[in-house]
Scaffold this motif. Structure first.
Motif, PDB file in Angstrom:
ATOM      1  N   SER A  51      17.455  47.946  53.575  1.00  0.00           N
ATOM      2  CA  SER A  51      18.262  46.870  54.086  1.00  0.00           C
ATOM      3  C   SER A  51      17.866  46.457  55.417  1.00  0.00           C
ATOM      4  N   THR A  54      22.946  44.022  58.275  1.00  0.00           N
ATOM      5  CA  THR A  54      24.358  44.473  58.361  1.00  0.00           C
ATOM      6  C   THR A  54      25.219  43.687  58.955  1.00  0.00           C
ATOM      7  N   HIS A  56      28.832  43.240  60.666  1.00  0.00           N
ATOM      8  CA  HIS A  56      29.785  43.967  61.606  1.00  0.00           C
ATOM      9  C   HIS A  56      31.353  43.174  61.352  1.00  0.00           C
ATOM     10  N   SER A  89      23.703  51.015  64.525  1.00  0.00           N
ATOM     11  CA  SER A  89      24.208  49.635  65.260  1.00  0.00           C
ATOM     12  C   SER A  89      23.844  50.038  66.759  1.00  0.00           C
ATOM     13  N   LEU A 163      30.612  50.402  54.670  1.00  0.00           N
ATOM     14  CA  LEU A 163      30.275  51.240  55.883  1.00  0.00           C
ATOM     15  C   LEU A 163      31.867  51.645  56.524  1.00  0.00           C
ATOM     16  N   ALA A 167      31.478  47.807  58.631  1.00  0.00           N
ATOM     17  CA  ALA A 167      30.517  46.739  58.446  1.00  0.00           C
ATOM     18  C   ALA A 167      30.414  46.780  56.829  1.00  0.00           C
ATOM     19  N   MET A 169      26.282  46.526  54.580  1.00  0.00           N
ATOM     20  CA  MET A 169      25.038  46.680  54.511  1.00  0.00           C
ATOM     21  C   MET A 169      24.516  46.003  53.519  1.00  0.00           C
TER      22      MET A 169
END
Length: 176
Positions: A51, A54, A56, A89, A163, A167, A169
Motif C-alpha cells: 500500500s 492511506t 485519514h 501515520s 483502519l 483511515a 488504506m
C-alpha cells in the motif's frame, strides 16, 4: 537512542512471533493451523500486499505518508496468516502479525468482489503516540482490520482496508 533500540528489539520480537508458525509448519499447536498442508499444490500459496496510500478521515499536520508491505500464507477455506511491516501515520516503524479469513464470490453477480477480515497484534505506536490506538500496552495493541478486494486477475487484486475510525488504506495484492 535507547528508544530506537527498544523499537528495533520489539520489531524483531514481533517478526520472530510471526515466523514461529513457519518453524512449526505441520504442528497442531501453531497459531496458523494448516500452514504446512499442501492440499491444493497448483493454487498460489502466498499473497503479497503493498500500500502506497492511506487516507485519514481527519487531517493532522503530524500525519506522514504510510507505506505498508505484508506477506500472507494462504490456507484452505479462505483462511490466511501473515505479518506486515510499515511506517505508521506518525513515521514510526511498526509491524502487524495477523490471522484472517477471506470470503470470495459472496455475490454471484459480482464474482470479482471479496470481503475479508484480519485480526492480530500491532506494534509501533509508542511515546507520545501511544494513545492513537486503543488498548495499547507498551506499544502492542489488538487490531481487527476489515477489507474489500476487487480481483483483476487470478493473481492480482486491488484492496481497501478499513483502519478503525482513523483511515482507509489502499493497495494491491499479488498471489504467488
Amino acid at each position: 537512542m535507547p528508544s530506537i533500540q527498544r523499537t528495533l528489539s520489539s520489531l524483531v520480537a514481533l517478526a520472530a512471533l510471526a515466523a514461529a508458525p513457519l518453524a512449526h509448519a505441520g504442528a497442531s499447536d501453531t497459531l496458523c493451523p494448516g500452514l504446512g498442508d499442501d492440499a491444493e499444490p497448483t493454487r498460489p500459496k502466498y499473497e503479497l500486499f503493498y500500500s502506497p496510500y492511506t487516507h485519514h478521515w481527519t487531517y493532522s499536520p503530524e500525519h506522514r505518508t504510510v507505506h505498508a508491505l505484508s506477506l500472507s500464507r494462504r490456507l484452505e477455506n479462505g483462511r490466511f496468516c501473515g505479518f506486515s511491516l510499515f511506517n505508521n501515520s506518525f513515521g514510526q516503524p511498526s509491524a502487524y502479525v495477523f490471522v484472517g479469513k477471506e470470503w470470495e464470490g459472496l455475490l454471484s453477480s459480482v464474482p470479482q468482489l471479496s470481503l475479508g477480515v484480519s485480526a492480530g497484534i500491532i506494534y509501533g505506536y509508542v511515546g507520545r503516540y501511544k494513545d492513537k490506538v486503543p488498548l495499547n500496552v507498551g506499544g502492542f495493541a489488538p487490531v481487527v482490520i476489515p477489507s474489500a478486494s476487487w480481483r483483476l486477475t487470478d493473481r492480482a487484486a486491488l484492496q481497501v482496508q478499513l483502519l478503525g475510525t482513523a483511515a482507509i488504506m489502499v493497495g494491491g495484492t499479488w498471489r504467488f
